[in-house]
Design a protein around this motif. Sequence first.
Motif, PDB file in Angstrom:
ATOM      1  N   VAL A  18       0.771  -1.248  -0.023  1.00 11.18           N
ATOM      2  CA  VAL A  18       0.053   0.054   0.019  1.00 11.18           C
ATOM      3  C   VAL A  18       0.853   1.260  -0.018  1.00 11.18           C
ATOM      4  O   VAL A  18       0.669   2.008  -0.855  1.00 11.18           O
ATOM      5  CB  VAL A  18      -0.984   0.037   1.187  1.00 11.18           C
ATOM      6  N   ASN A  21       2.312   1.893  -3.276  1.00 11.48           N
ATOM      7  CA  ASN A  21       1.240   1.937  -4.262  1.00 11.48           C
ATOM      8  C   ASN A  21       1.325   1.098  -5.433  1.00 11.48           C
ATOM      9  O   ASN A  21       1.113   1.155  -6.538  1.00 11.48           O
ATOM     10  CB  ASN A  21       1.399   3.369  -5.283  1.00 11.48           C
ATOM     11  N   CYS A  22       1.767  -0.168  -4.954  1.00 12.16           N
ATOM     12  CA  CYS A  22       1.538  -1.454  -5.890  1.00 12.16           C
ATOM     13  C   CYS A  22       0.645  -2.475  -5.566  1.00 12.16           C
ATOM     14  O   CYS A  22       0.354  -3.467  -6.219  1.00 12.16           O
ATOM     15  CB  CYS A  22       2.945  -2.103  -5.949  1.00 12.16           C
ATOM     16  N   TRP A  23      -0.077  -2.090  -4.593  1.00  5.85           N
ATOM     17  CA  TRP A  23      -1.167  -3.038  -3.864  1.00  5.85           C
ATOM     18  C   TRP A  23      -2.227  -3.435  -5.104  1.00  5.85           C
ATOM     19  O   TRP A  23      -2.284  -4.437  -5.313  1.00  5.85           O
ATOM     20  CB  TRP A  23      -1.701  -2.500  -2.614  1.00  5.85           C
ATOM     21  N   THR A  24      -2.870  -2.522  -5.728  1.00  7.81           N
ATOM     22  CA  THR A  24      -3.873  -2.603  -6.443  1.00  7.81           C
ATOM     23  C   THR A  24      -3.368  -3.386  -7.735  1.00  7.81           C
ATOM     24  O   THR A  24      -4.110  -4.467  -8.106  1.00  7.81           O
ATOM     25  CB  THR A  24      -4.457  -1.299  -7.069  1.00  7.81           C
ATOM     26  N   ALA A  25      -2.070  -3.198  -8.101  1.00 11.92           N
ATOM     27  CA  ALA A  25      -1.691  -4.073  -9.311  1.00 11.92           C
ATOM     28  C   ALA A  25      -1.281  -5.475  -9.088  1.00 11.92           C
ATOM     29  O   ALA A  25      -1.660  -6.362  -9.684  1.00 11.92           O
ATOM     30  CB  ALA A  25      -0.220  -3.285  -9.952  1.00 11.92           C
ATOM     31  N   THR A  27      -2.707  -7.222  -6.476  1.00 16.76           N
ATOM     32  CA  THR A  27      -4.019  -7.861  -6.478  1.00 16.76           C
ATOM     33  C   THR A  27      -4.977  -8.092  -7.598  1.00 16.76           C
ATOM     34  O   THR A  27      -5.744  -8.881  -7.621  1.00 16.76           O
ATOM     35  CB  THR A  27      -4.882  -7.262  -5.202  1.00 16.76           C
ATOM     36  N   ALA A  28      -4.335  -7.366  -8.393  1.00 18.57           N
ATOM     37  CA  ALA A  28      -5.340  -7.618  -9.783  1.00 18.57           C
ATOM     38  C   ALA A  28      -4.507  -8.654 -10.606  1.00 18.57           C
ATOM     39  O   ALA A  28      -5.134  -9.208 -11.415  1.00 18.57           O
ATOM     40  CB  ALA A  28      -5.280  -6.403 -10.792  1.00 18.57           C
ATOM     41  N   ALA A  59     -11.772  -1.671   2.222  1.00 17.58           N
ATOM     42  CA  ALA A  59     -11.190  -1.582   0.731  1.00 17.58           C
ATOM     43  C   ALA A  59     -10.029  -2.630   0.680  1.00 17.58           C
ATOM     44  O   ALA A  59      -9.747  -3.368  -0.160  1.00 17.58           O
ATOM     45  CB  ALA A  59     -10.508  -0.305   0.715  1.00 17.58           C
ATOM     46  N   LEU A  60      -9.332  -2.931   2.006  1.00 20.46           N
ATOM     47  CA  LEU A  60      -8.412  -4.258   1.746  1.00 20.46           C
ATOM     48  C   LEU A  60      -9.167  -5.481   1.770  1.00 20.46           C
ATOM     49  O   LEU A  60      -8.780  -6.468   0.735  1.00 20.46           O
ATOM     50  CB  LEU A  60      -7.656  -4.281   3.115  1.00 20.46           C
ATOM     51  N   THR A  62     -11.861  -6.169   0.016  1.00 24.65           N
ATOM     52  CA  THR A  62     -12.575  -6.420  -1.381  1.00 24.65           C
ATOM     53  C   THR A  62     -11.543  -6.794  -2.314  1.00 24.65           C
ATOM     54  O   THR A  62     -11.795  -7.292  -3.339  1.00 24.65           O
ATOM     55  CB  THR A  62     -13.149  -4.904  -1.874  1.00 24.65           C
ATOM     56  N   ARG A  63      -9.915  -6.547  -1.755  1.00 26.44           N
ATOM     57  CA  ARG A  63      -8.888  -6.886  -2.995  1.00 26.44           C
ATOM     58  C   ARG A  63      -8.326  -8.314  -2.663  1.00 26.44           C
ATOM     59  O   ARG A  63      -7.494  -8.630  -3.443  1.00 26.44           O
ATOM     60  CB  ARG A  63      -7.871  -5.607  -2.702  1.00 26.44           C
TER      61      ARG A  63
END
Length: 169
Positions: A18, A21-25, A27-28, A59-60, A62-63
């Motif tokens: 987090v 800023n690589c968490w979203t990538a 988890t995708a 939010a966590l 959901t990923r």
Amino acid sequence: MQSGQVVLVDTNIIIEAVRTNCWTAITAHFIIETVDKCCEEARTGRAHRPGYVEIDEAALRTRLTVRRITETEMAALGLRDAEIFHLDPGELELWAHALSRTDAWAACSCDRDAIKAAVRLGWEDRLVSLEELAHAVGARVALKHLREQFKSGRLSEWRTAALLMRGLR
């Protein structure tokens, strides 16, 4: 590492992913799983200390998939490794969950004691660094900002030392 690979992550990995800023990538790209205790740990701490990373638990969740650990799973882990209870609660639950799995999975932790425990359990080939995950998803900015304990070199050092200790026993 391939897209869709199951990766078990501990508290510190969540926080650092987090922060960089690589968490979203990540988890995708991967199927990220953790345990209740790691979610709890990720959203607690001293909010006013320098460098504190705020984690939104809703939010966590959901990923990633969050697993609840049973007493039976904890007991099974203790029977496999008498030294395991030196770990932090989140890592302890994560390894209890890992022990119960029968599928292919990888694990990401930046804790030296957790790495030692994983090696004692024979999981040395399942360990990956956050740097490897970020690299696999092309998170170049994150790679520049990762702290040393999240990099592949440090994981390699700790894994090698644990393997040598296992060989001496």
